[in-house]
Motif scaffolding. Structure first.
Motif, mmCIF file in Angstrom:
data_model
loop_
_atom_site.group_PDB
_atom_site.id
_atom_site.type_symbol
_atom_site.label_atom_id
_atom_site.label_comp_id
_atom_site.label_asym_id
_atom_site.label_seq_id
_atom_site.Cartn_x
_atom_site.Cartn_y
_atom_site.Cartn_z
ATOM 1 N N ALA A 200 138.362 38.693 -2.701
ATOM 2 C CA ALA A 200 139.188 38.010 -3.706
ATOM 3 C C ALA A 200 138.340 37.579 -4.891
ATOM 4 C CB ALA A 200 139.884 36.807 -3.077
ATOM 5 N N GLY A 201 137.106 37.123 -4.625
ATOM 6 C CA GLY A 201 136.209 36.727 -5.708
ATOM 7 C C GLY A 201 135.861 37.884 -6.621
ATOM 8 N N ILE A 202 135.641 39.078 -6.039
ATOM 9 C CA ILE A 202 135.352 40.267 -6.854
ATOM 10 C C ILE A 202 136.544 40.604 -7.738
ATOM 11 C CG2 ILE A 202 134.918 42.757 -6.743
ATOM 12 C CD1 ILE A 202 133.332 42.221 -4.153
ATOM 13 N N CYS A 203 137.740 40.605 -7.149
ATOM 14 C CA CYS A 203 138.952 40.931 -7.908
ATOM 15 C C CYS A 203 139.178 39.942 -9.047
ATOM 16 C CB CYS A 203 140.163 40.954 -6.980
ATOM 17 S SG CYS A 203 140.082 42.219 -5.689
ATOM 18 N N LEU A 215 135.501 50.976 -9.761
ATOM 19 C CA LEU A 215 134.046 51.103 -9.862
ATOM 20 C C LEU A 215 133.355 50.128 -8.920
ATOM 21 C CD1 LEU A 215 133.592 51.515 -13.728
ATOM 22 C CD2 LEU A 215 133.412 53.286 -11.967
ATOM 23 N N ALA A 216 133.915 48.920 -8.774
ATOM 24 C CA ALA A 216 133.327 47.949 -7.849
ATOM 25 C C ALA A 216 133.399 48.468 -6.420
ATOM 26 C CB ALA A 216 134.045 46.608 -7.974
ATOM 27 N N ALA A 217 134.540 49.063 -6.056
ATOM 28 C CA ALA A 217 134.675 49.595 -4.696
ATOM 29 C C ALA A 217 133.651 50.693 -4.431
ATOM 30 C CB ALA A 217 136.094 50.117 -4.488
ATOM 31 N N ARG A 218 133.350 51.514 -5.433
ATOM 32 C CA ARG A 218 132.353 52.575 -5.260
ATOM 33 C C ARG A 218 130.956 52.009 -5.007
ATOM 34 N NH1 ARG A 218 133.948 57.747 -6.912
ATOM 35 N NH2 ARG A 218 131.802 58.326 -7.446
ATOM 36 N N GLN A 219 130.713 50.782 -5.491
ATOM 37 C CA GLN A 219 129.396 50.175 -5.289
ATOM 38 C C GLN A 219 129.155 49.791 -3.830
ATOM 39 O OE1 GLN A 219 126.900 49.613 -7.774
ATOM 40 N NE2 GLN A 219 128.238 51.084 -8.819
ATOM 41 N N LEU A 220 130.212 49.768 -3.031
ATOM 42 C CA LEU A 220 130.036 49.415 -1.620
ATOM 43 C C LEU A 220 129.251 50.480 -0.858
ATOM 44 C CD1 LEU A 220 133.533 47.885 -0.786
ATOM 45 C CD2 LEU A 220 131.413 46.697 -1.327
ATOM 46 N N ARG A 221 129.006 51.637 -1.496
ATOM 47 C CA ARG A 221 128.087 52.611 -0.896
ATOM 48 C C ARG A 221 126.669 52.059 -0.845
ATOM 49 N NH1 ARG A 221 128.635 57.310 -5.021
ATOM 50 N NH2 ARG A 221 128.550 55.462 -6.349
ATOM 51 N N GLU A 226 129.354 40.897 -0.172
ATOM 52 C CA GLU A 226 128.725 39.627 -0.576
ATOM 53 C C GLU A 226 127.661 39.862 -1.637
ATOM 54 O OE1 GLU A 226 129.171 40.691 2.466
ATOM 55 O OE2 GLU A 226 130.522 39.228 3.414
ATOM 56 N N THR A 227 126.825 40.885 -1.423
ATOM 57 C CA THR A 227 125.773 41.192 -2.399
ATOM 58 C C THR A 227 126.376 41.652 -3.716
ATOM 59 O OG1 THR A 227 124.288 41.819 -0.599
ATOM 60 C CG2 THR A 227 123.717 42.586 -2.807
ATOM 61 N N LEU A 228 127.431 42.449 -3.639
ATOM 62 C CA LEU A 228 128.083 42.924 -4.855
ATOM 63 C C LEU A 228 128.620 41.760 -5.676
ATOM 64 C CD1 LEU A 228 129.214 45.121 -6.680
ATOM 65 C CD2 LEU A 228 131.177 45.312 -5.131
ATOM 66 N N LEU A 229 129.279 40.815 -5.027
ATOM 67 C CA LEU A 229 129.808 39.659 -5.757
ATOM 68 C C LEU A 229 128.674 38.865 -6.396
ATOM 69 C CD1 LEU A 229 132.113 37.812 -6.582
ATOM 70 C CD2 LEU A 229 131.953 36.687 -4.363
ATOM 71 N N ALA A 230 127.580 38.669 -5.672
ATOM 72 C CA ALA A 230 126.440 37.933 -6.234
ATOM 73 C C ALA A 230 125.871 38.660 -7.445
ATOM 74 C CB ALA A 230 125.373 37.747 -5.163
ATOM 75 N N ARG A 231 125.765 39.991 -7.388
ATOM 76 C CA ARG A 231 125.239 40.769 -8.528
ATOM 77 C C ARG A 231 126.177 40.678 -9.724
ATOM 78 N NH1 ARG A 231 121.365 44.694 -7.884
ATOM 79 N NH2 ARG A 231 122.430 46.056 -9.386
ATOM 80 N N LEU A 232 127.481 40.725 -9.470
ATOM 81 C CA LEU A 232 128.437 40.614 -10.571
ATOM 82 C C LEU A 232 128.332 39.251 -11.251
ATOM 83 C CD1 LEU A 232 131.587 42.291 -8.991
ATOM 84 C CD2 LEU A 232 130.231 43.173 -10.877
ATOM 85 N N ARG A 233 128.173 38.198 -10.458
ATOM 86 C CA ARG A 233 128.051 36.864 -11.046
ATOM 87 C C ARG A 233 126.752 36.714 -11.831
ATOM 88 N NH1 ARG A 233 130.136 33.543 -5.694
ATOM 89 N NH2 ARG A 233 132.370 33.526 -6.250
ATOM 90 N N ARG A 234 125.701 37.359 -11.341
ATOM 91 C CA ARG A 234 124.389 37.200 -11.974
ATOM 92 C C ARG A 234 124.223 38.107 -13.189
ATOM 93 N NH1 ARG A 234 121.871 38.226 -7.809
ATOM 94 N NH2 ARG A 234 121.179 40.364 -8.167
ATOM 95 N N ARG A 235 124.742 39.324 -13.099
ATOM 96 C CA ARG A 235 124.467 40.319 -14.133
ATOM 97 C C ARG A 235 125.674 40.657 -14.991
ATOM 98 N NH1 ARG A 235 121.523 45.200 -11.147
ATOM 99 N NH2 ARG A 235 121.335 45.852 -13.321
ATOM 100 N N GLY A 236 126.841 40.102 -14.660
ATOM 101 C CA GLY A 236 128.035 40.406 -15.431
ATOM 102 C C GLY A 236 128.729 41.651 -14.911
#
Length: 761
Positions: A200-203, A215-221, A226-236
């Motif tokens: 929900a946080g990613i969405c 594109l976010a879903a593809r990053q799950l490869r 959890e790591t993806l959400l942290a990267r989005l918050r840190r790097r935009g």
């Protein structure tokens, strides 16, 4: 250029079945296309929202078309555009041989302006049986054009996702799309209770933009959720890794943002970068305050940015629109600004704009304009925090301290309690600050601690601030701090010390003409006297304090005095008066957008309702759940007596309601927004006055489990102190229980309680 032709148009494409969350738009699109009067329909919306997919999912045959062609204009040079449109329209007419309505889909019409509009107008005038379906970020500007806006997919509310079950989150199309695409990448992926809040946080972070979700879903490869959400918050939100067969602008969000900003005039681009610095959106006045000097006219530029979906309207603020730069445009602008002189200049303009705003507004936070400006500043909480950080980063500690002190009323109102206390502690210990500023910050830290339900911390801070004020010879500040110290001591249960601090402080504030602090001290002193059993004196002071707050138009003070009035009325056995006071307090708090004291008011109202309306048990539970959710969001806690009363009431309701009914009411309550919780309370019936009651034998309420324990111990002859030790609760809590036991049993003495225990139902 890609062309699709059909002598007999196909049914809805297979891709339509894969569209998620677009059912309403598809129905609307089909209905519009079936309208015989339609000539030009443009799907508008930000880049990456799925306009092309929606157009491709249309069903021309269902809408009555006999032929349909699709043309992608993305790669068509501007000089070739008019001829291309005319050629494709003519080819479509020849393919159908004039047998029926024709549909020409012109995809990616962005950036072609007047030339494209003129070409479309010409072919529509020359072919009466032709309908054009276009996709573009903004309207084409052709006469007779109809628009179908395509918006990002709905996302869960910030902070609410943690309370949702996975199946409930899947009701949000953004979450459903992300989960579907994640499952395509990893068949083992599923939405679970463990990852639901992260998904929900990613969405929410990518604001429901379909391309960003995919594109976010593809990053799950590569990363866990959890790591993806942290990267989005840190790097935009600048994700990449799109499929190679997609248009280049759809392979990364950086490319999408660059495509969206293509052709933007330099002064408009400079304004967009400045607006990207705002956190949580902005209104027109703040955009004008922070705009780069010598740039475009702000209002005109905002209209251009809105037309191109580089800005969105997020709501209303005092009747005026509030804007925000959407993702991924904001992340792209901030990335361009990073490590440049423009970044420092933009953040400095933003910080100075809010410092000037607070300087101008602070005198208006009392009196007739208080409500308006408090609501305005409450909505600017995130921007005020960003400005505070910037001032502190650049070494302007005194400026940061001044801004923080000016934020005290809106932050205490909106519930930014932990942030406020932490910033006060951080700046208040800086030896470079003048001592008067440090003393005021220490006192403000105590106010935040008190609002958090930490009276010990509040007392410590107020005592330090009081010593400093006396050392500096500031009589007014010393009196105000002493009054707040007394209020904190009252919450610690030290009534003697509280009165010793409050009584002289109130007199000093009155003599100094400090009307607002004097009114607050008056209400607090009334609380102390009521706690000491001096009800007549307390009632007089409370009436005086409430009248002063009303006269000064101090809404927050009025709400506080009404809460005390309700407590006094309830103690006097007048539930109708208590109910009326609490209702008015809730209405005032709701109109002000108050959050800090709202949980306590809801709790008080729910406890009163539980005692006066047994049939309202589900509503009581909903209100208690809403109050608990608000407290959890604030990080505050009730005092011990209230905590015990709440626990006992919840335990009683759990015993009386079925497990299913209890769970349903609690779940409904925790989902209530603050305004919804207030409406839930105000919808409760008021206590009936004398209805069905025999004055000689008033209706008695059953005792709670804790009250049963207290009554049994009274019957054993134990004192209040002994009962407190036996039950491991405070003596003051026992006093409250004894009073309530006597009231419910209709007793006037402990002997009567002991006698009544044997026949109490």
């Amino acid at each position: 250029m890609s062309v699709r032709a059909a002598q007999s148009p196909p049914p809805r494409s297979a891709g339509a079945a894969r569209l998620i969350g677009r059912e309403r738009e598809l129905l609307t699109l089909d209905a519009r296309l079936a309208d015989p009067s339609l000539r030009l329909l443009t799907l508008t919306g930000p880049a990456g929202v799925g306009k092309s997919r929606l157009a491709a999912a249309a069903a021309p045959a269902t809408a009555g078309f006999t032929a349909a062609w699709s043309v992608d204009l993305a790669a068509v040079p501007g000089e070739s555009l008019p001829e291309t449109v005319r050629r494709e329209a003519a080819a479509l007419r020849l393919a159908d041989d004039g047998k029926g309505r024709l549909l020409l889909c012109l995809d990616t019409c962005d950036g072609h302006g007047r030339a494209l509009a003129k070409a479309i107008a010409e072919v529509l005038a020359g072919q009466p049986d032709l309908v054009v379906l276009a996709t573009s970020r903004s309207p084409l500007g052709v006469s007779g054009e109809r628009l179908l806006p395509v918006r990002p997919l709905p996302v869960p509310e910030i902070g609410a996702a943690a309370e949702e079950e996975p199946d409930e989150l899947l009701r949000f199309p953004s979450v459903a799309l992300f989960v579907r695409r994640a499952h395509d990448i990893d068949p083992a992926f599923a939405l679970t209770a463990e990852n639901a809040a992260v998904v929900a946080g990613i969405c929410t972070l990518v604001e429901g933009l379909p391309l960003a979700l995919e594109l976010a879903a593809r990053q799950l490869r590569l990363y866990s959720a959890e790591t993806l959400l942290a990267r989005l918050r840190r790097r935009g939100a600048l994700l990449g890794g799109g499929p190679l067969d997609a248009p280049e602008r759809h392979r990364s969000l950086a490319a999408l943002a660059a495509w969206s900003r293509r052709g933007l005039p330099p002064d408009h681009h400079a304004l967009l970068e400045q607006l990207a610095v705002f956190d949580g959106g902005f209104g027109l006045p703040m955009a004008e305050r922070a705009a780069p000097a010598g740039g475009a006219d702000t209002e005109t530029a905002l209209e251009v940015l809105l037309d191109r979906h580089l800005l969105t309207v997020t709501g209303k603020e005092e009747g005026e629109p509030r804007f925000a730069v959407p993702e991924p445009i904001r992340s792209s602008c901030l990335a361009d600004l990073a490590d440049t002189d423009r970044a420092d200049a933009a953040r400095d303009r933003h910080a100075e704009a809010y410092r000037r705003l607070l300087t101008a507004v602070e005198p208006r936070l009392t009196g007739s304009e208080q409500d308006h400006w408090l609501r305005t500043l409450t909505g600017e909480g995130a921007n005020l925090l960003a400005a505070l950080r910037r001032l502190h980063e650049r070494g302007d500690t005194e400026g940061a301290a001044g801004l923080l002190l000016a934020c005290r009323r809106p932050w205490l109102l909106s519930g930014r309690l932990h942030e406020g206390r932490d910033w006060c502690d951080r700046l208040g210990t800086d030896p470079s600050l003048p001592e008067p500023l440090r003393a005021r910050l220490t006192d403000l830290a105590g106010r935040f601690a008190s609002a958090l339900g930490e009276p010990e911390t509040a007392v410590r801070h107020h005592r330090l601030a009081l010593e400093a004020a006396r050392r500096l010879g500031d009589r007014r500040q010393a009196a105000a701090v002493s009054a707040r110290l007394g209020a904190a001591l009252l919450r610690l249960g030290d009534h003697t010390a509280a009165e010793a601090a409050l009584a002289p402080a109130r007199e000093a504030l009155v003599s100094l003409g400090a009307a607002h602090p004097a009114a607050e001290a008056t209400v607090e002193l009334a609380r102390v006297l009521r706690a000491r059993g001096e009800h007549r004196k307390a009632a007089g002071l409370l009436e005086e304090g409430l009248a002063a707050h009303r006269r000064l138009r101090h809404s927050r003070g009025v709400a506080d005095a009404l809460r005390e009035l309700a407590a006094a009325a309830e103690e006097a056995g007048d539930p109708a008066a208590a109910d009326s006071a609490l209702r008015e307090s809730l209405r005032v708090a709701d109109g002000l957008g108050e959050r800090t004291e709202l949980p306590g008011t809801l709790e008080h109202f729910a406890l009163l309702l539980a005692r006066t309306a047994a049939h309202q048990q589900p509503r009581v539970l909903r209100l208690l759940a809403a109050a608990e959710a608000l407290r959890r969001a604030l990080g505050s806690r009730p005092d011990e007596a209230r905590r015990v009363a709440l626990a006992e009431t919840v335990a009683t309701l759990r015993a009386r309601l079925s497990p299913a009914d209890f769970a349903a009411a609690w779940d409904e309550g925790r989902r209530l927004a603050p305004a919804g919780a207030v409406l839930e309370a105000l919808a409760a019936p008021a206590p009936a006055i004398g209805a069905g009651a025999d004055p000689a034998e008033p209706e008695r309420q059953p005792l709670t489990p804790r009250q049963v324990q207290v009554a049994m111990l009274i019957a054993e002859g134990l004192t209040n102190r002994q009962i407190a030790a036996r039950l491991k609760i405070s003596e003051w809590t026992v006093v409250n229980h004894v009073r309530e036991v006597m009231r419910r049993l209709g007793c006037t003495s402990r002997v009567q309680v002991a006698w009544s225990v044997g026949r109490w139902p």
